[in-house]
Design a protein around this motif. Sequence first.
Motif, PDB file in Angstrom:
ATOM      1  N   ASN A 237       0.663  -1.076  -0.060  1.00  0.00           N
ATOM      2  CA  ASN A 237       0.003   0.020  -0.126  1.00  0.00           C
ATOM      3  C   ASN A 237       0.989   1.280   0.004  1.00  0.00           C
ATOM      4  OD1 ASN A 237       0.788  -0.796   2.765  1.00  0.00           O
ATOM      5  ND2 ASN A 237      -0.851   0.396   3.609  1.00  0.00           N
ATOM      6  N   ILE A 238       2.038   1.139   0.526  1.00  0.00           N
ATOM      7  CA  ILE A 238       3.018   2.232   0.469  1.00  0.00           C
ATOM      8  C   ILE A 238       4.031   2.322  -0.704  1.00  0.00           C
ATOM      9  CG2 ILE A 238       4.673   3.755   1.901  1.00  0.00           C
ATOM     10  CD1 ILE A 238       1.771   3.710   2.997  1.00  0.00           C
ATOM     11  N   MET A 239       4.725   0.994  -0.560  1.00  0.00           N
ATOM     12  CA  MET A 239       5.744   0.815  -1.571  1.00  0.00           C
ATOM     13  C   MET A 239       5.214  -0.051  -2.778  1.00  0.00           C
ATOM     14  SD  MET A 239       8.905   0.109   1.031  1.00  0.00           S
ATOM     15  CE  MET A 239       7.858  -0.900   2.242  1.00  0.00           C
ATOM     16  N   LYS A 240       4.439   0.906  -3.665  1.00  0.00           N
ATOM     17  CA  LYS A 240       3.546   0.232  -4.541  1.00  0.00           C
ATOM     18  C   LYS A 240       4.282  -0.519  -5.750  1.00  0.00           C
ATOM     19  CE  LYS A 240       0.132   3.795  -3.938  1.00  0.00           C
ATOM     20  NZ  LYS A 240      -0.548   3.167  -2.945  1.00  0.00           N
ATOM     21  N   LEU A 241       5.684   0.041  -5.960  1.00  0.00           N
ATOM     22  CA  LEU A 241       6.077  -0.711  -7.081  1.00  0.00           C
ATOM     23  C   LEU A 241       7.164  -1.645  -6.509  1.00  0.00           C
ATOM     24  CD1 LEU A 241       7.541   2.198  -9.289  1.00  0.00           C
ATOM     25  CD2 LEU A 241       5.550   0.894  -9.417  1.00  0.00           C
ATOM     26  N   THR A 242       7.864  -1.735  -5.416  1.00  0.00           N
ATOM     27  CA  THR A 242       8.791  -2.842  -4.930  1.00  0.00           C
ATOM     28  C   THR A 242       7.858  -3.958  -4.428  1.00  0.00           C
ATOM     29  OG1 THR A 242       9.145  -1.315  -2.901  1.00  0.00           O
ATOM     30  CG2 THR A 242      11.026  -1.347  -4.414  1.00  0.00           C
ATOM     31  N   ASP A 243       7.313  -3.650  -3.044  1.00  0.00           N
ATOM     32  CA  ASP A 243       6.380  -4.643  -2.446  1.00  0.00           C
ATOM     33  C   ASP A 243       5.298  -4.983  -3.513  1.00  0.00           C
ATOM     34  OD1 ASP A 243       8.079  -4.399  -0.411  1.00  0.00           O
ATOM     35  OD2 ASP A 243       6.453  -4.602   0.925  1.00  0.00           O
ATOM     36  N   GLY A 244       4.935  -4.003  -4.398  1.00  0.00           N
ATOM     37  CA  GLY A 244       3.794  -4.286  -5.581  1.00  0.00           C
ATOM     38  C   GLY A 244       4.167  -5.392  -6.139  1.00  0.00           C
ATOM     39  N   LEU A 245       5.421  -5.402  -6.593  1.00  0.00           N
ATOM     40  CA  LEU A 245       5.982  -6.433  -7.569  1.00  0.00           C
ATOM     41  C   LEU A 245       6.359  -7.835  -6.918  1.00  0.00           C
ATOM     42  CD1 LEU A 245       7.527  -7.088 -10.260  1.00  0.00           C
ATOM     43  CD2 LEU A 245       9.744  -6.303  -9.176  1.00  0.00           C
ATOM     44  N   PHE A 246       6.337  -7.571  -5.799  1.00  0.00           N
ATOM     45  CA  PHE A 246       6.640  -8.885  -4.746  1.00  0.00           C
ATOM     46  C   PHE A 246       5.275  -9.550  -4.654  1.00  0.00           C
ATOM     47  CE2 PHE A 246       7.106 -11.451  -0.964  1.00  0.00           C
ATOM     48  CZ  PHE A 246       8.569 -12.233  -1.284  1.00  0.00           C
TER      49      PHE A 246
END
Length: 483
Positions: free
Chosen positions: A176-185
């Motif tokens: 919800n905050i790190m949309k690209l990094t954690d979003g990719l995971f």
Amino acid sequence: MKIAVAKGDGIGPEIMDAVLKIFDAAQVPLEYEFVEMGKWVFDKGFNNGMTPAAKESIETLGLLFKGPMETPKGKGVKSINVTARKTWNTYANNRAFLSLHGVDTVFSKAGIPIDITVVRENIEDTYGGIEHMLTHDVALSRRFITRPGSLQVIRYAFEAARQKKAKRITCGHKANIMKLTDGLFLECFYEVAKEYPELKADDIIVDDLCMKLVTRPDLFDVLVLTNLQGDIVSDLCAGLVGGLGFAPSANIGDHISIFEAVHGTAPDIAGKNIANPTALLLSGIAMLRHVGLTENAGVIENALLFTLESGKHTGDFGDKSIPSLNTTEFSQAIITNFGKSPAIGARPVIPNKPGTPAPLKLQQNSMMVTSESANETITGVDMFIESDEQANAIAHKCQRHAGVKFKLVNISNRGTQVWPTGSVYTNLVNQYNVRFESIDDSELNQQDVIGLYVSLSGNFKICSLELLNSWDGKKSYSQAQGQ
Ligand code: NAI
């Protein structure tokens, strides 16, 4: 079968000797090659904490059983534990947390059983340790989350869940905050989940996960997380089942795997023969299963569980009204209990099927690439500049440098937009991100960016820059808060 063994520092040699004595008594068919790793090897002048001979042995044998190791402080050397995990690409860290009968916790007293496996990504994230001071006031850490790295560990987690006959696998994240990094995971998690329809796959924001783990740990089965979040969550889980003395850890790679306890060298009790060898023994048991020595693993684990159930304990846990045993006495008690099974939680004793041949010797590094976007365009650049001026003054100068190809889009400070709109209540530090995009979204090339860099450097020190890429017209970068 031969494995490499490094006894480690502090309590390492005491607990490793205890575990190997138990292995010998159980006639575990393993040979050991003792290798030189640890603080004492740093002290001998080897900057990565291991001798070239140790590195060679581990790469040839493919399996390292290690005690905890200390990294010298303040000498600018990197942690030997992290170096070992990263150098040999042990990309998955598997930590199993199980209620043990005889080890009292608030949950065991409440009758709530815990059986949680945490799989933590072990190579990427902030553990790349790529850090720079951008100004005297501003430090930057680069956090790498990659598609192949995420797929690798998530696939391992799903396989581990299948082997465990788990019902649920949960991805912990902060997408919800790190949309690209954690979003990719997270995206990779659901991509792999499609291959395992029998498992209920869901996700949870990591802070909510922590809260739920300490209230209803029995709701969780297998968890998979990125490196730093996984590190914190797995120590939390260790606390749920009785502390670090009961937390084993397996670092799994395709060619080399490392088995160790989660805890460190415990310098406060080193040399006293009072350390609890259980975590290292549980790691050793996991290693035996990893190489197909399931019968030895089952016999030893049942003896350990029987010993714990009968109230025997080292000084760090257990009923204080029963005198504690030292490390040697505790391991001897386990040996005495070979052949016995605990009343609760006995493990199956499955005939050995030794496997895991010596790793093939790689000639070169393997390159991991999943896909390349067909339509990639550079549409702008983020210039990270040092300045202690106000945003309006910076904007005024930057607009002069934008030229005919770029337009100044916005300026942010610590990720919060401060120009063209913002609030005077936003505190500033002396490092801004100045975002330029191409006029009319037209395609740029690297030379355009270098031209802008040269021009802008007449006014500002540029600390770093990032290209703004679009893939098939989709922006591949984050927006500033308030943009
Ligand atoms: P630690 O885990 O060594 O100790 C924390 C506390 O737990 C201490 O009070 C210690 O006495 C107790 N403890 C730990 N293991 C125990 C055991 N088996 N039996 C009974 N009590 C036990 O953590 P600390 O003090 O933060 O780190 C000490 C050193 O260990 C540092 O140099 C650190 O870098 C290193 N370390 C190495 C690790 C590894 O080799 N994988 C992991 C964590 C720390």
